[in-house]
Design a protein around this motif. Sequence first.
Motif, PDB file in Angstrom:
ATOM      1  N   SER A 227       0.816  -1.221   0.000  1.00 56.16           N
ATOM      2  CA  SER A 227       0.000   0.000   0.000  1.00 56.16           C
ATOM      3  C   SER A 227       0.846   1.265   0.000  1.00 56.16           C
ATOM      4  N   GLY A 228       2.078   1.159   0.437  1.00 57.47           N
ATOM      5  CA  GLY A 228       2.945   2.329   0.540  1.00 57.47           C
ATOM      6  C   GLY A 228       2.820   3.049   1.859  1.00 57.47           C
ATOM      7  N   LEU A 229       1.801   2.731   2.677  1.00 60.89           N
ATOM      8  CA  LEU A 229       1.629   3.373   3.982  1.00 60.89           C
ATOM      9  C   LEU A 229       2.751   2.937   4.926  1.00 60.89           C
ATOM     10  N   GLY A 230       3.237   3.865   5.684  1.00 59.06           N
ATOM     11  CA  GLY A 230       4.335   3.565   6.598  1.00 59.06           C
ATOM     12  C   GLY A 230       5.694   3.726   5.953  1.00 59.06           C
ATOM     13  N   GLY A 231       5.731   3.839   4.632  1.00 65.07           N
ATOM     14  CA  GLY A 231       7.000   4.067   3.939  1.00 65.07           C
ATOM     15  C   GLY A 231       7.927   2.887   3.902  1.00 65.07           C
ATOM     16  N   ALA A 232       7.427   1.693   4.275  1.00 65.51           N
ATOM     17  CA  ALA A 232       8.313   0.536   4.299  1.00 65.51           C
ATOM     18  C   ALA A 232       8.668   0.061   2.897  1.00 65.51           C
ATOM     19  N   TYR A 233       7.698   0.088   1.959  1.00 61.78           N
ATOM     20  CA  TYR A 233       7.916  -0.379   0.599  1.00 61.78           C
ATOM     21  C   TYR A 233       7.238   0.570  -0.380  1.00 61.78           C
ATOM     22  N   PRO A 234       7.736   0.663  -1.603  1.00 65.17           N
ATOM     23  CA  PRO A 234       7.102   1.541  -2.600  1.00 65.17           C
ATOM     24  C   PRO A 234       5.666   1.100  -2.872  1.00 65.17           C
ATOM     25  N   ARG A 235       4.786   2.062  -3.011  1.00 68.43           N
ATOM     26  CA  ARG A 235       3.374   1.787  -3.260  1.00 68.43           C
ATOM     27  C   ARG A 235       3.214   1.062  -4.603  1.00 68.43           C
ATOM     28  N   GLY A 236       2.349   0.043  -4.594  1.00 65.19           N
ATOM     29  CA  GLY A 236       2.040  -0.691  -5.812  1.00 65.19           C
ATOM     30  C   GLY A 236       2.955  -1.859  -6.113  1.00 65.19           C
ATOM     31  N   MET A 237       4.010  -2.064  -5.313  1.00 70.88           N
ATOM     32  CA  MET A 237       4.902  -3.215  -5.540  1.00 70.88           C
ATOM     33  C   MET A 237       4.154  -4.508  -5.241  1.00 70.88           C
ATOM     34  N   LEU A 238       4.322  -5.496  -6.099  1.00 64.78           N
ATOM     35  CA  LEU A 238       3.630  -6.773  -5.935  1.00 64.78           C
ATOM     36  C   LEU A 238       4.218  -7.558  -4.778  1.00 64.78           C
TER      37      LEU A 238
END
Length: 283
Positions: A227-238
């Motif tokens: 989801s990209g929330l929290g900034g842990a991973y880029p939004r939209g990554m599978l």
Amino acid sequence: MNKKTGLHLWRRFQAPIIFGLSVFLIFVLISASLRDPHPLRPLENLVVNLTAPVFDLLTRTGEALSRVWHGYFYLVDVQAENDRLREKLAQGQSQETLYREALSEQERLRKLLEFKTQAALPVTGARVIGFDFSVWFKCAFLDKGEKDGITWGMPVINAAGVVGRVVECYPNYAKILLLMDRSCAVDALVQRNRLRGILAGTGGNRCLLRYVEKKQDVQVGDAILASGLGGAYPRGMLLGRVAAIDKKVPGIFQEIEVDPAVDFTRLDEVLLVKTVQSVLSKP
């Protein structure tokens, strides 16, 4: 004719007489040998019977030794030729293996480069050099570290999807926690209908999408994205795809099993995203 005269005649005709007698004796012997049976045949038979087996044995032994000798050298040549052929075959197989590995690496890097271009993210590449699949943690080690600008919390991805995040940094190496680890949790959503949940590792080959109510519509095959929330991973990554759903479990939430998008058994090259900052504090 007196004695003196006879001696004189003998001395005069000594050579012709001896020659004549010799010729006569040879003629007699030849004639006797042509007769059947001739007087010397018993002796000849005895000699032949005694010597023929010996000559036969010697002949057979010689032929056998000759065959063994020539066979030995033939086998030596054949063995040497087989060794040369085996060596050439081994070299060919080794070169073919290296060639296939180079092609495979080139294809992986091509896909990774295409993904890097499409994603338009500032990333740096690294290679997986080892794994730590212990009872408690599922981690991997990279060949880049602090000297290469790697910092704690950086997301790690590849062309297939999310791999994990950096949890330890060393001068030349980094340790990443893989998505399937039990302590890994990612804010996720179902791509088809934007339903929210938390993707959590199980320590095995699958993850679980938690906190999705049973009344919500989730189907096998649905893509699960970061989801990209929290900034842990880029939004939209599978993150993965739904593999199984169980709504009969106790409680208000359904159990959703997700197959990770990344095949961790074939993990090789990865990308580390530099700009996504994790809100998690470093322990």
